[in-house]
Scaffold this active site. Structure first.
Site, PDB file in Angstrom:
ATOM      1  N   LYS A  90       0.839  -1.227   0.321  1.00  0.00           N
ATOM      2  CA  LYS A  90      -0.211  -0.028   0.216  1.00  0.00           C
ATOM      3  C   LYS A  90       0.738   1.165   0.255  1.00  0.00           C
ATOM      4  O   LYS A  90       1.732   1.526   0.714  1.00  0.00           O
ATOM      5  CB  LYS A  90      -0.360  -0.156   1.363  1.00  0.00           C
ATOM      6  CG  LYS A  90      -1.619   0.922   1.203  1.00  0.00           C
ATOM      7  CD  LYS A  90      -2.706   0.808   1.046  1.00  0.00           C
ATOM      8  CE  LYS A  90      -4.096   1.832   0.362  1.00  0.00           C
ATOM      9  NZ  LYS A  90      -3.737   2.466  -0.808  1.00  0.00           N
ATOM     10  N   GLN A 111       6.850   3.503   3.614  1.00  0.00           N
ATOM     11  CA  GLN A 111       5.787   3.614   3.905  1.00  0.00           C
ATOM     12  C   GLN A 111       5.798   1.691   4.799  1.00  0.00           C
ATOM     13  O   GLN A 111       4.622   2.078   5.222  1.00  0.00           O
ATOM     14  CB  GLN A 111       5.457   3.417   2.472  1.00  0.00           C
ATOM     15  CG  GLN A 111       3.840   2.970   2.416  1.00  0.00           C
ATOM     16  CD  GLN A 111       2.994   4.524   2.769  1.00  0.00           C
ATOM     17  OE1 GLN A 111       3.645   4.957   1.717  1.00  0.00           O
ATOM     18  NE2 GLN A 111       1.977   4.952   3.259  1.00  0.00           N
ATOM     19  N   LYS A 114       5.502   3.723   8.972  1.00  0.00           N
ATOM     20  CA  LYS A 114       4.069   4.359   8.359  1.00  0.00           C
ATOM     21  C   LYS A 114       2.303   3.540   8.972  1.00  0.00           C
ATOM     22  O   LYS A 114       2.088   3.480   9.672  1.00  0.00           O
ATOM     23  CB  LYS A 114       4.039   5.070   6.701  1.00  0.00           C
ATOM     24  CG  LYS A 114       2.904   6.519   7.630  1.00  0.00           C
ATOM     25  CD  LYS A 114       2.875   6.702   6.098  1.00  0.00           C
ATOM     26  CE  LYS A 114       4.150   7.279   5.840  1.00  0.00           C
ATOM     27  NZ  LYS A 114       3.985   8.633   4.748  1.00  0.00           N
ATOM     28  N   LYS A 126       5.829   1.802  -2.790  1.00  0.00           N
ATOM     29  CA  LYS A 126       5.400   2.739  -3.809  1.00  0.00           C
ATOM     30  C   LYS A 126       5.360   3.059  -4.617  1.00  0.00           C
ATOM     31  O   LYS A 126       6.130   2.052  -5.386  1.00  0.00           O
ATOM     32  CB  LYS A 126       6.509   4.093  -3.487  1.00  0.00           C
ATOM     33  CG  LYS A 126       6.034   5.481  -3.049  1.00  0.00           C
ATOM     34  CD  LYS A 126       4.840   5.649  -1.904  1.00  0.00           C
ATOM     35  CE  LYS A 126       4.769   7.343  -2.419  1.00  0.00           C
ATOM     36  NZ  LYS A 126       4.217   8.638  -1.631  1.00  0.00           N
ATOM     37  N   GLY A 165      -2.457   8.082  -4.035  1.00  0.00           N
ATOM     38  CA  GLY A 165      -2.513   9.399  -4.592  1.00  0.00           C
ATOM     39  C   GLY A 165      -1.089   9.842  -4.003  1.00  0.00           C
ATOM     40  O   GLY A 165      -0.270   9.207  -3.255  1.00  0.00           O
ATOM     41  N   ASP A 166      -0.145  10.883  -4.883  1.00  0.00           N
ATOM     42  CA  ASP A 166       0.333  11.546  -4.456  1.00  0.00           C
ATOM     43  C   ASP A 166       1.085  12.368  -4.770  1.00  0.00           C
ATOM     44  O   ASP A 166       0.409  13.397  -5.032  1.00  0.00           O
ATOM     45  CB  ASP A 166       2.129  10.328  -3.965  1.00  0.00           C
ATOM     46  CG  ASP A 166       3.301  11.031  -2.781  1.00  0.00           C
ATOM     47  OD1 ASP A 166       3.321  10.945  -1.875  1.00  0.00           O
ATOM     48  OD2 ASP A 166       3.967  11.340  -3.552  1.00  0.00           O
ATOM     49  N   THR A 209      -4.860  13.610   5.146  1.00  0.00           N
ATOM     50  CA  THR A 209      -3.123  13.978   5.669  1.00  0.00           C
ATOM     51  C   THR A 209      -2.859  14.924   6.362  1.00  0.00           C
ATOM     52  O   THR A 209      -2.479  15.076   7.393  1.00  0.00           O
ATOM     53  CB  THR A 209      -2.583  13.731   4.162  1.00  0.00           C
ATOM     54  OG1 THR A 209      -2.448  12.089   3.834  1.00  0.00           O
ATOM     55  CG2 THR A 209      -0.675  13.920   4.646  1.00  0.00           C
ATOM     56  N   ASN A 240      -2.576  18.759  -1.975  1.00  0.00           N
ATOM     57  CA  ASN A 240      -3.230  18.348  -1.043  1.00  0.00           C
ATOM     58  C   ASN A 240      -3.260  18.337   0.375  1.00  0.00           C
ATOM     59  O   ASN A 240      -3.737  19.284   1.273  1.00  0.00           O
ATOM     60  CB  ASN A 240      -3.711  17.135  -1.259  1.00  0.00           C
ATOM     61  CG  ASN A 240      -3.700  16.145  -0.928  1.00  0.00           C
ATOM     62  OD1 ASN A 240      -3.794  14.989   0.086  1.00  0.00           O
ATOM     63  ND2 ASN A 240      -5.555  16.311  -0.663  1.00  0.00           N
ATOM     64  N   SER A 379      -6.910   5.261   4.043  1.00  0.00           N
ATOM     65  CA  SER A 379      -6.935   4.348   2.745  1.00  0.00           C
ATOM     66  C   SER A 379      -7.127   3.572   3.062  1.00  0.00           C
ATOM     67  O   SER A 379      -7.998   2.437   2.687  1.00  0.00           O
ATOM     68  CB  SER A 379      -5.439   4.342   2.337  1.00  0.00           C
ATOM     69  OG  SER A 379      -5.570   5.695   1.066  1.00  0.00           O
TER      70      SER A 379
HETATM   71  P1  NDP Z   1       0.724  18.134  -4.533  1.00  0.00           P
HETATM   72  O1  NDP Z   1       1.173  17.565  -5.253  1.00  0.00           O
HETATM   73  O2  NDP Z   1      -1.159  17.950  -4.174  1.00  0.00           O
HETATM   74  O3  NDP Z   1       1.414  19.095  -3.985  1.00  0.00           O
HETATM   75  C1  NDP Z   1       2.711  19.408  -3.677  1.00  0.00           C
HETATM   76  C2  NDP Z   1       2.798  20.903  -3.309  1.00  0.00           C
HETATM   77  O4  NDP Z   1       4.633  20.437  -3.181  1.00  0.00           O
HETATM   78  C3  NDP Z   1       3.147  21.662  -4.193  1.00  0.00           C
HETATM   79  O5  NDP Z   1       2.763  22.545  -4.048  1.00  0.00           O
HETATM   80  C4  NDP Z   1       4.119  21.534  -5.124  1.00  0.00           C
HETATM   81  O6  NDP Z   1       4.743  23.071  -6.154  1.00  0.00           O
HETATM   82  C5  NDP Z   1       4.957  21.161  -4.008  1.00  0.00           C
HETATM   83  N1  NDP Z   1       6.191  20.768  -4.257  1.00  0.00           N
HETATM   84  C6  NDP Z   1       6.138  19.830  -5.507  1.00  0.00           C
HETATM   85  N2  NDP Z   1       7.898  19.322  -5.601  1.00  0.00           N
HETATM   86  C7  NDP Z   1       8.708  20.734  -5.204  1.00  0.00           C
HETATM   87  C8  NDP Z   1      10.081  21.007  -5.013  1.00  0.00           C
HETATM   88  N3  NDP Z   1      10.555  19.935  -5.767  1.00  0.00           N
HETATM   89  N4  NDP Z   1       9.964  22.043  -4.326  1.00  0.00           N
HETATM   90  C9  NDP Z   1       9.133  22.814  -3.398  1.00  0.00           C
HETATM   91  N5  NDP Z   1       8.250  22.974  -3.940  1.00  0.00           N
HETATM   92  C10 NDP Z   1       7.771  21.329  -4.705  1.00  0.00           C
HETATM   93  O7  NDP Z   1       1.426  16.454  -3.340  1.00  0.00           O
HETATM   94  P2  NDP Z   1       0.908  16.181  -2.179  1.00  0.00           P
HETATM   95  O8  NDP Z   1       0.276  17.028  -1.147  1.00  0.00           O
HETATM   96  O9  NDP Z   1      -0.231  14.908  -2.491  1.00  0.00           O
HETATM   97  O10 NDP Z   1       2.154  15.849  -1.666  1.00  0.00           O
HETATM   98  C11 NDP Z   1       3.086  16.485  -0.742  1.00  0.00           C
HETATM   99  C12 NDP Z   1       3.666  15.982   0.036  1.00  0.00           C
HETATM  100  O11 NDP Z   1       3.044  15.193   1.009  1.00  0.00           O
HETATM  101  C13 NDP Z   1       5.171  14.865  -0.203  1.00  0.00           C
HETATM  102  O12 NDP Z   1       6.283  14.522   0.215  1.00  0.00           O
HETATM  103  C14 NDP Z   1       4.259  13.353  -0.808  1.00  0.00           C
HETATM  104  O13 NDP Z   1       4.847  12.373  -0.074  1.00  0.00           O
HETATM  105  C15 NDP Z   1       3.258  13.638   0.895  1.00  0.00           C
HETATM  106  N6  NDP Z   1       2.456  12.653   1.971  1.00  0.00           N
HETATM  107  C16 NDP Z   1       1.483  13.112   0.807  1.00  0.00           C
HETATM  108  C17 NDP Z   1       0.338  12.402   0.895  1.00  0.00           C
HETATM  109  C18 NDP Z   1      -1.333  12.507   0.114  1.00  0.00           C
HETATM  110  O14 NDP Z   1      -2.321  11.436   1.437  1.00  0.00           O
HETATM  111  N7  NDP Z   1      -2.190  12.939  -0.632  1.00  0.00           N
HETATM  112  C19 NDP Z   1       0.569  10.706   2.583  1.00  0.00           C
HETATM  113  C20 NDP Z   1       1.256  10.540   2.988  1.00  0.00           C
HETATM  114  C21 NDP Z   1       2.798  11.854   2.985  1.00  0.00           C
HETATM  115  P3  NDP Z   1       4.150  22.595  -7.869  1.00  0.00           P
HETATM  116  O15 NDP Z   1       2.821  23.087  -7.496  1.00  0.00           O
HETATM  117  O16 NDP Z   1       4.755  24.305  -8.315  1.00  0.00           O
HETATM  118  O17 NDP Z   1       5.003  21.530  -8.104  1.00  0.00           O
END
Ligand code: NDP
Length: 446
Positions: A90, A111, A114, A126, A165-166, A209, A240, A379
């Site tokens: 997962k 993961q 977690k 992943k 998603g991620d 999250t 997200n 999830s």
């Molecule tokens: P999204 O794609 O919804 O958002 C990602 C955000 O991070 C955007 O604002 C993006 O900016 C920014 N970002 C991505 N890469 C970079 C970078 N190299 N430098 C600066 N900013 C960056 O992703 P999520 O919110 O889902 O995920 C964010 C983090 O949380 C990740 O590490 C993910 O693994 C982790 N996570 C997510 C979960 C989930 O349920 N979604 C669960 C647990 C962890 P831009 O739009 O400019 O790319």
């Protein structure tokens, strides 16, 4: 002890050369778990951590698709099936140009721990692709998702591997991926999580999250007789996780000062309110534009191009964007500005040097494998609802989420408290390890 840890890391490194993110994640776990293993007869000599650091299976595949100019594009897709000792693999799918095997193996390894901490029966996995969704039309996204799933479908299933998603994979992408899986398999099953509520999704999954990070932060603060109400908060990211962390902070009476994306950050000294946050959601989720658009509607706020928000004075910092986005220099700025608590919303956003600095200088620090586990926990609840063919209410899911975050916090206290000091990294790693290790030992050497 140092010698045993170094021997272990050398052996893992031999097999994983040029994979810095994966080695960073394994090193952090080894430094806290190996001292525990050597004191326990049942684990010592069983090479159980070495087995956990080797993926059960890695799948890499071509994703060819046709763009809107009728040109053929080629990307690389992956699924890392890391560990299935306590349940089906997962973990999310990431679509981002930086995706490579090192990043996906670090995420899949994290993961394992977690998912174990959530108390739900889920193994670690992943996946993703080096595809850049930015600037792509809806139909290009759909064609990419369909091509990606045309290979992935044969490797996943509701009792085998359940992606979610991620970064770069939200509700829209999960819809296209699910549609293609259903067509190829001719079955309607809970093979992905993060689905729309009318077709098998769980209420609160999009929020889980971000909400979970804030529930965990509240528990850390409660433990030192503090509360989140009235605190100033700096958040990075505007996807997200960041959006719903901000929403929950605002609901709990805190002042959210910043959000960011890869182009820079916005600072609103008056704090965000629900109306301002709605506008950010419109910019990011509907218009899919840059965060700088915010200051056009709210000119009192300032946009800082190509900078990170860690120099803004705050009590709480929530890094919610991506790995290694907060380094030692940033950590020192936060401490100088009297930051109390740093809680990871993203996976591994804080560098090892910065984590060490927080732990040594008395800033409360929580690793993502504990604090951002709310997403995968819901999830898991989505999988349970799919199996039952039943939907829990918003209130029921939120209450289960709170309970799970509370249990994770308690596990961190149980394994991470040393003479009244709490090391959340140690607590999360050992608590996560024990459950998976016990299952692996029971299942024999395979
Ligand atoms: P999204 O794609 O919804 O958002 C990602 C955000 O991070 C955007 O604002 C993006 O900016 C920014 N970002 C991505 N890469 C970079 C970078 N190299 N430098 C600066 N900013 C960056 O992703 P999520 O919110 O889902 O995920 C964010 C983090 O949380 C990740 O590490 C993910 O693994 C982790 N996570 C997510 C979960 C989930 O349920 N979604 C669960 C647990 C962890 P831009 O739009 O400019 O790319």
């Amino acid at each position: 002890m140092e010698k045993i840890i170094n021997q272990f890391l050398t052996e893992v490194n031999e097999r994983n050369k040029n994979e810095p993110e994966f080695m960073q994640a394994v090193t952090e776990v080894a430094e806290t778990v190996i001292p525990y293993i050597v004191t326990k007869d049942i684990y010592y000599g069983q090479n159980v951590l070495l087995r956990m650091a080797e993926p059960e299976r890695v799948i890499s595949f071509r994703v060819a698709w046709v763009d809107d100019n009728e040109e053929i594009q080629v990307n690389r897709g992956y699924r890392v099936q890391m560990n299935s000792a306590i349940g089906p693999y997962k973990g999310g799918l990431r679509f981002h140009p930086s995706v490579n095997l090192s990043i996906l193996k670090f995420l899949a390894f994290e993961q394992i721990f977690k998912n174990s901490l959530t108390t739900l029966p889920m193994g670690g996995g992943k996946g993703g692709a080096d595809f850049n969704p930015k600037g792509r039309s809806d139909t290009e996204i759909m064609r990419f998702c369909q091509s990606f799933m045309s290979e992935l479908f044969r490797h996943i299933g509701p009792n085998n591997d359940v992606p979610a998603g991620d970064i770069g994979v939200g509700g829209r992408e999960i819809g296209y991926l699910f549609g293609q899986y259903k067509k190829l398999r001719n079955e309607f099953s809970g093979v992905l999580t993060g689905k729309g509520v009318s077709w098998g999704g769980s209420l609160i999954r999009p929020e889980a999250t971000g909400y979970g990070v804030v529930y965990f932060t509240s528990q850390m603060l409660n433990h030192i007789n503090e509360s989140i109400e009235g605190k100033s908060i700096v958040i990075s990211g505007s996807g997200n996780v960041a959006q719903y962390a901000a929403e929950k902070c605002i609901n709990l009476g805190a002042k959210v000062l910043t959000l960011s994306d890869s182009s820079g950050y916005i600072f609103d000294k008056d704090g965000l309110n629900p109306e301002k946050l709605d506008h950010i959601m419109y910019i990011k989720n509907v218009k899919r534009e840059r965060i700088s658009e915010y200051v056009k509607k709210y000119p009192k706020a300032v946009f800082y191009s190509n900078q990170k928000p860690w120099g803004i004075k705050c009590s709480i910092a929530l890094p919610c964007a991506t790995q290694n986005e907060l380094n030692l220099a940033d950590a020192k700025k936060l401490k100088e500005n009297a930051c109390l608590c740093v809680c990871e919303g993203a996976n591994m956003p804080v560098t090892p040097e910065a984590i060490r600095f927080f732990n040594e200088s008395g800033v409360l620090f929580a690793p993502g494998k504990a604090s951002n586990a709310g997403g995968v926990a819901v999830s898991g609840l989505e999988m349970a609802q799919n199996s039952l063919r039943y939907n829990w209410t918003r209130k029921e899911v939120d209450s289960k989420l709170k309970g799970i975050m509370n249990d994770i916090h308690n596990s961190c206290l149980e394994f991470g408290t040393d003479k009244k000091n709490i090391n959340y990294v140690k607590g999360a790693n050992i608590a996560g390890f024990v459950k998976v290790a016990d299952a692996m030992l029971a299942q024999g050497v395979v």
